[in-house]
Design an enzyme around this catalytic site. Structure first.
Site, PDB file in Angstrom:
ATOM      1  N   ARG A 148      54.664  39.564  29.296  1.00  0.00           N
ATOM      2  CA  ARG A 148      53.246  39.244  29.446  1.00  0.00           C
ATOM      3  C   ARG A 148      52.651  39.332  28.048  1.00  0.00           C
ATOM      4  O   ARG A 148      52.472  38.326  27.383  1.00  0.00           O
ATOM      5  CB  ARG A 148      52.614  40.253  30.414  1.00  0.00           C
ATOM      6  CG  ARG A 148      51.198  39.971  30.784  1.00  0.00           C
ATOM      7  CD  ARG A 148      50.721  40.853  31.944  1.00  0.00           C
ATOM      8  NE  ARG A 148      50.688  42.273  31.610  1.00  0.00           N
ATOM      9  CZ  ARG A 148      50.286  43.225  32.458  1.00  0.00           C
ATOM     10  NH1 ARG A 148      49.893  42.909  33.684  1.00  0.00           N
ATOM     11  NH2 ARG A 148      50.268  44.492  32.087  1.00  0.00           N
TER      12      ARG A 148
ATOM     13  N   TYR B   5      31.830  29.174  62.169  1.00  0.00           N
ATOM     14  CA  TYR B   5      32.042  27.857  61.574  1.00  0.00           C
ATOM     15  C   TYR B   5      33.267  27.162  62.152  1.00  0.00           C
ATOM     16  O   TYR B   5      34.265  27.815  62.474  1.00  0.00           O
ATOM     17  CB  TYR B   5      32.255  27.997  60.060  1.00  0.00           C
ATOM     18  CG  TYR B   5      30.993  28.299  59.303  1.00  0.00           C
ATOM     19  CD1 TYR B   5      29.929  27.388  59.270  1.00  0.00           C
ATOM     20  CD2 TYR B   5      30.858  29.485  58.596  1.00  0.00           C
ATOM     21  CE1 TYR B   5      28.772  27.661  58.565  1.00  0.00           C
ATOM     22  CE2 TYR B   5      29.710  29.768  57.873  1.00  0.00           C
ATOM     23  CZ  TYR B   5      28.673  28.846  57.863  1.00  0.00           C
ATOM     24  OH  TYR B   5      27.545  29.122  57.168  1.00  0.00           O
TER      25      TYR B   5
ATOM     26  N   MET C 159      30.250  33.974  54.527  1.00  0.00           N
ATOM     27  CA  MET C 159      30.027  34.473  53.177  1.00  0.00           C
ATOM     28  C   MET C 159      29.520  35.924  53.190  1.00  0.00           C
ATOM     29  O   MET C 159      30.010  36.775  52.455  1.00  0.00           O
ATOM     30  CB  MET C 159      29.018  33.581  52.444  1.00  0.00           C
ATOM     31  CG  MET C 159      28.922  33.917  50.973  1.00  0.00           C
ATOM     32  SD  MET C 159      27.648  32.973  50.120  1.00  0.00           S
ATOM     33  CE  MET C 159      28.316  31.336  50.156  1.00  0.00           C
TER      34      MET C 159
ATOM     35  N   LYS D 112      40.579  50.397  34.160  1.00  0.00           N
ATOM     36  CA  LYS D 112      40.294  48.968  34.009  1.00  0.00           C
ATOM     37  C   LYS D 112      39.731  48.407  35.315  1.00  0.00           C
ATOM     38  O   LYS D 112      39.905  49.020  36.377  1.00  0.00           O
ATOM     39  CB  LYS D 112      41.572  48.234  33.629  1.00  0.00           C
ATOM     40  CG  LYS D 112      42.671  48.405  34.665  1.00  0.00           C
ATOM     41  CD  LYS D 112      43.988  47.838  34.174  1.00  0.00           C
ATOM     42  CE  LYS D 112      45.081  48.118  35.183  1.00  0.00           C
ATOM     43  NZ  LYS D 112      46.400  47.788  34.682  1.00  0.00           N
TER      44      LYS D 112
HETATM   45  C1  LIG Z   1      47.321  48.715  35.092  1.00  0.00           C
HETATM   46  C2  LIG Z   1      48.268  49.274  34.150  1.00  0.00           C
HETATM   47  C3  LIG Z   1      48.860  50.528  34.377  1.00  0.00           C
HETATM   48  C4  LIG Z   1      48.658  51.308  35.626  1.00  0.00           C
HETATM   49  O1  LIG Z   1      49.510  50.879  36.637  1.00  0.00           O
HETATM   50  P1  LIG Z   1      49.509  51.529  38.087  1.00  0.00           P
HETATM   51  O2  LIG Z   1      50.631  50.936  38.791  1.00  0.00           O
HETATM   52  O3  LIG Z   1      48.197  51.206  38.683  1.00  0.00           O
HETATM   53  O4  LIG Z   1      49.653  52.992  37.837  1.00  0.00           O
HETATM   54  C5  LIG Z   1      49.654  51.052  33.385  1.00  0.00           C
HETATM   55  N1  LIG Z   1      49.875  50.371  32.240  1.00  0.00           N
HETATM   56  C6  LIG Z   1      49.345  49.162  32.004  1.00  0.00           C
HETATM   57  C7  LIG Z   1      49.645  48.475  30.731  1.00  0.00           C
HETATM   58  C8  LIG Z   1      48.533  48.568  32.950  1.00  0.00           C
HETATM   59  O5  LIG Z   1      48.015  47.363  32.717  1.00  0.00           O
END
Ligand SMILES: *Cc1c(COP(=O)(O)O)cnc(C)c1O
Length: 819
Positions: free
Chosen positions: A586, A714, A763, A489
């Site tokens: 969540r 700045y 920036m 992801k």
């Molecule tokens: C991001 C995520 C993981 C991975 O977690 P890490 O701590 O990066 O290994 C596993 N399960 C879900 C549902 C996640 O969102």
């Protein structure tokens, strides 16, 4: 060919195995440890080594790749492969080393061996550059220096060679004896002894003594006395010795070094005279490696004048394949470093792992393979290209051009690099992966410039081997049969899209997971075929989910109903993943939802529950261990209720990275590996055992001298009461280097020295305080790497590595390395 024609019966005579050989006269030219890297399957002997995974598991793959001869230690293979040539030994690694040692002993060539903690590969490659004019050299490919790499290197020796240069590395006590008996060096060279690889030894003295065993039988030992302190002179190896030092009296005593325009001038005392040389590098490591090469040339009898002429021409050793974005929707794999068949095979494998374009093109120069006539060499290459299913060859150089008719694929030839460049406008490249591979002499960097997109000075370098190493690290912690879902992801935590997924697919991860549909679609479009879970399947994207066979996470009844309604009425068994809330609060089903959920599921043929999972909230911290247990318990209850009613099996998973490290009991059927892949694990003190995957680099744009009490940046935030020097570098908050790093909070490395920021982060740029340091425009700046880590940066601004990594903006170009 000049390699001794080793027949299977000859090899059996050497190894004395229990043998089951059907083709005793079959000639073996290649020793193979990975079925994916065969060049000539008929002539290959596969060694079923047991490493993190047992090589016997891959016998079928090797057989399918056409290999018929195997060295094994597992008797059960005799039944499974009755038609194969099988050599059954007690220890497969030992057999590999024995065979290589035998080959070594057939030849009287001079052999140089290099060991040390750092710099082995560079010194080996530089000695090759320095000595290639006088010898036919055989050397270790890339950094082949392990218990396996050394025998494979030494196996290459044939009668055309009159000099061998091999590197050796060890990770634990007792290993060097084996390597010594395989290499049998005449000259020994000790490189930098640092803290690298201290694990596996009780002390650094023990480590050093073990290393020196390599040189036991040498005629000449080249070393720096500061690295052998604590060892009595009489215990040093070598009939003759040649020492070098930057601090004390030595055969080559360096008096001073001075940087001049990117190079380093070195003056030293040698045989009572002052001598000098110029090395075309500035950094400390290169300087030291250069001096080691200087000492070696002198010790071998070259005059100081000759040594100086040769050292000045040293070139950078780039051992890694580089994957970058090319022009016209192409990907470019750049490898202008070594042009021999074995490195070509590795590069072609990496090319084949790319799925993002339909077409694959190789641009290849003449190769130099000592001891093989052109027609044999190019016929071998032609066979290799066919085997790897390449689509197009562009050959550059008179030799490959003369062998044109051997190649059976779309092809074109040019006499020289210049010829190709002149004709470049007429050569068509589009939506393909291009492998650029040439001998150094052909200066393929000129071609690389034409077909790669210009890279800005700020780059995020991703080491794919390190990533694969981290994957293996976690795999080795799993019980047999436990599956692995790799979390890619958020652009693989900032590190890339198909570039990472290709590697994970190649290494046979079971699942990928992305956050949003478009990330999954991008992977499918880039040729990723493995199952992909989408964690936030927005209804507006159901169409794309189905079209690209992505697997949605279902976290409440609404999503379940709307997704099912969306599916075509003829659809059967569309895979989905149920998310349970066991404490994260969540997303996910709560306990009270379960009865209605199972009622619905029971009557839904359209979908099939592929897995049921939950997420741990505090797997990395001991204080939460009780809660973790409680989550597991809850998960077990809820998943059990679902299983009872569904009547078919599904995959159960709950563990993330730290869960794998700290809670073996939570592995269930599958784990979800995220940040660990990228080299971090909150549950693993000091991230021990993990490799650094990402290095962020930028450059100095300008150096300015500031008068006392002037300010920088700045709002006049940067103050230098005494005045000083600042370097402006090309990275700012828009690149992901947040403003929180401003005013001295953040640090970067320039020429190995940590320097703080001054003033506010802008920036696109920021300023560093380099007062008193030798810094010039164009110098490389490390924002983070394996020494100055993302974890350090995270600590400086009170966040976690996840945020630092994923913050690096898309405008920072990613370059991928593979070796
Ligand atoms: C991001 C995520 C993981 C991975 O977690 P890490 O701590 O990066 O290994 C596993 N399960 C879900 C549902 C996640 O969102």
């Amino acid at each position: 060919m000049s390699h001794i024609p080793y027949t299977l019966s000859h090899i059996a005579g050497i190894l004395q195995p229990e043998s089951f050989i059907r083709q005793p006269g079959l000639v073996i030219s290649q020793l193979v440890i990975d079925s994916r890297s065969v060049i000539d399957p008929e002539a290959s002997l596969f060694f079923a080594l047991s490493g993190k995974r047992d090589g016997h598991e891959f016998l079928q793959d090797a057989w399918d790749a056409g290999i018929r001869s195997f060295v094994i230690s597992d008797r059960s293979c005799l039944e499974r492969f009755p038609d194969a040539n099988l050599l059954l030994v007690d220890d497969v690694l030992d057999a590999l080393q024995k065979l290589a040692a035998y080959n070594r002993q057939q030849y009287g060539l001079k052999v140089l061996a290099v060991t040390g903690s750092n710099g082995k590969t560079v010194v080996k490659e530089w000695l090759y550059q320095l000595l290639a004019a006088d010898f036919n050299i055989v050397r270790s490919p890339r950094s082949f220096n392990s218990q396996i790499g050394v025998p494979l290197s030494v196996w290459q020796i044939n009668e055309a060679h009159n000099l061998g240069i091999f590197e050796a590395g060890i990770s634990k006590a007792g290993e060097m004896d084996n390597l010594e008996s395989v290499i049998r060096p005449e000259v020994g060279i000790l490189t930098n002894i640092g803290e690298a690889h201290a694990e596996g030894f009780t002390s650094s003295a023990e480590k050093l003594l073990e290393k020196l065993k390599l040189f036991r039988g040498t005629e000449l030992f080249i070393y720096c006395p500061e690295y052998t302190t604590g060892i009595a002179e009489k215990d040093l190896p070598g009939k003759n010795r040649f020492s070098w030092s930057m601090k004390q009296k030595a055969d080559l005593q360096v008096l001073f070094t001075e940087p001049i325009e990117g190079r380093t001038y070195i003056r030293a005392r040698y045989q009572g005279d002052e001598i000098e040389c110029l090395i075309p590098f500035r950094d400390r490591a290169s300087l030291e490696n250069g001096i080691i090469c200087w000492a070696t040339l002198l010790a071998l009898g070259y005059t100081p004048q000759e040594a100086d002429i040769r050292l000045e021409k040293l070139t950078l050793v780039g051992m890694r394949l580089e994957l970058k974005t090319g022009i016209n929707q192409c990907s470019l794999i750049d490898d202008s470093y070594s042009a021999d068949i074995s490195s070509l095979a590795v590069a072609l494998d990496f090319l084949n792992l790319q799925n993002q374009h339909p077409k694959k093109t190789l641009i290849l120069s003449d190769l130099y393979e000592t001891g093989k006539p052109d027609h044999v060499l190019y016929a071998e290459i032609a066979a290799l290209l066919k085997q790897k299913q390449l689509n197009r060859l562009i050959g550059i150089g008179p030799h490959i051009s003369a062998a044109a008719e051997l190649f059976d694929l779309e092809k074109e030839f040019y006499n020289s690099t210049q010829d190709f460049i002149v004709n470049f406008p007429a050569v068509h490249f589009s939506n393909e992966t291009i492998l650029l591979k040439g001998a150094r002499k052909f200066e393929f960097e000129r071609i690389s410039k034409l077909i790669s997109q210009k890279i800005h000075d700020t780059v995020l370098e991703i080491d794919l081997n390190a990533l694969a190493g981290n994957l293996q690290f976690y795999r080795s912690k799993l019980r047999p049969g436990v599956k692995l879902m790799a979390m890619v992801k958020a652009f693989s935590y900032g590190s890339g899209s198909f570039e990472i997924a290709n590697l994970l697919q190649y290494h046979k991860a079971d699942y990928l997971a992305v956050a949003y549909t478009d990330e999954g679609v991008a992977l499918r479009k880039a040729g990723i075929t493995m199952p992909i879970m989408v964690m936030s399947p927005e209804p507006s994207a159901f169409d794309a989910i189905i079209k690209y066979r992505l697997e949605p996470e279902i976290y409440n009844l609404d999503i379940l109903k709307s997704f099912t309604a969306y599916l075509n009425e003829h659809e059967r068994g569309y895979p989905v993943h149920l998310k349970l809330d066991t404490g994260m609060h969540r997303l996910g089903f709560d306990q009270p939802d379960i009865p209605e959920l199972v009622n619905l599921l029971e009557n839904l043929d359209k979908i099939k529950v592929a897995s049921v999972f939950s997420h741990l909230v505090g797997s990395e911290e001991q204080v939460h261990d009780e809660f973790t247990k409680h989550q597991l318990q809850r998960y077990g209850d809820m998943a059990g209720q679902i299983a009872e009613r569904l009547g078919y099996p599904f995959i159960r998973h709950i563990s993330n990275t730290s869960g794998i490290t700290r809670h073996p009991e939570a592995q269930l059927d599958m784990v979800r590996l995220g940040i660990g892949l990228y080299g971090f694990d909150g549950g693993l003190p000091g991230n021990k055992g993990l490799q650094t995957v990402a290095v962020l680099k930028t450059t100095v744009t300008q150096v300015k001298h500031i008068k006392p009490n002037e300010t920088v940046g700045y709002s006049r935030r940067g103050v230098l009461p005494e005045g000083g020097t600042i370097a402006t570098v090309k990275i700012g908050y828009a690149d992901g280097y947040t403003r929180r790093f401003g005013n001295g909070v953040g640090q970067m490395l320039i020429n190995g020295i940590k320097v703080p920021t001054v003033g506010s982060i802008c920036m696109d740029m920021c300023m560093l305080n380099v007062t008193g340091l030798d810094v010039k425009t164009g110098d490389e700046v490390i924002v983070f790497d394996g020494r100055h880590t993302i974890a350090d940066l995270a600590e400086q601004i009170g966040t976690i590595p996840y945020e630092i990594l994923t913050n690096i903006s898309q405008r920072v170009k990613r370059v991928y390395f593979y070796e």
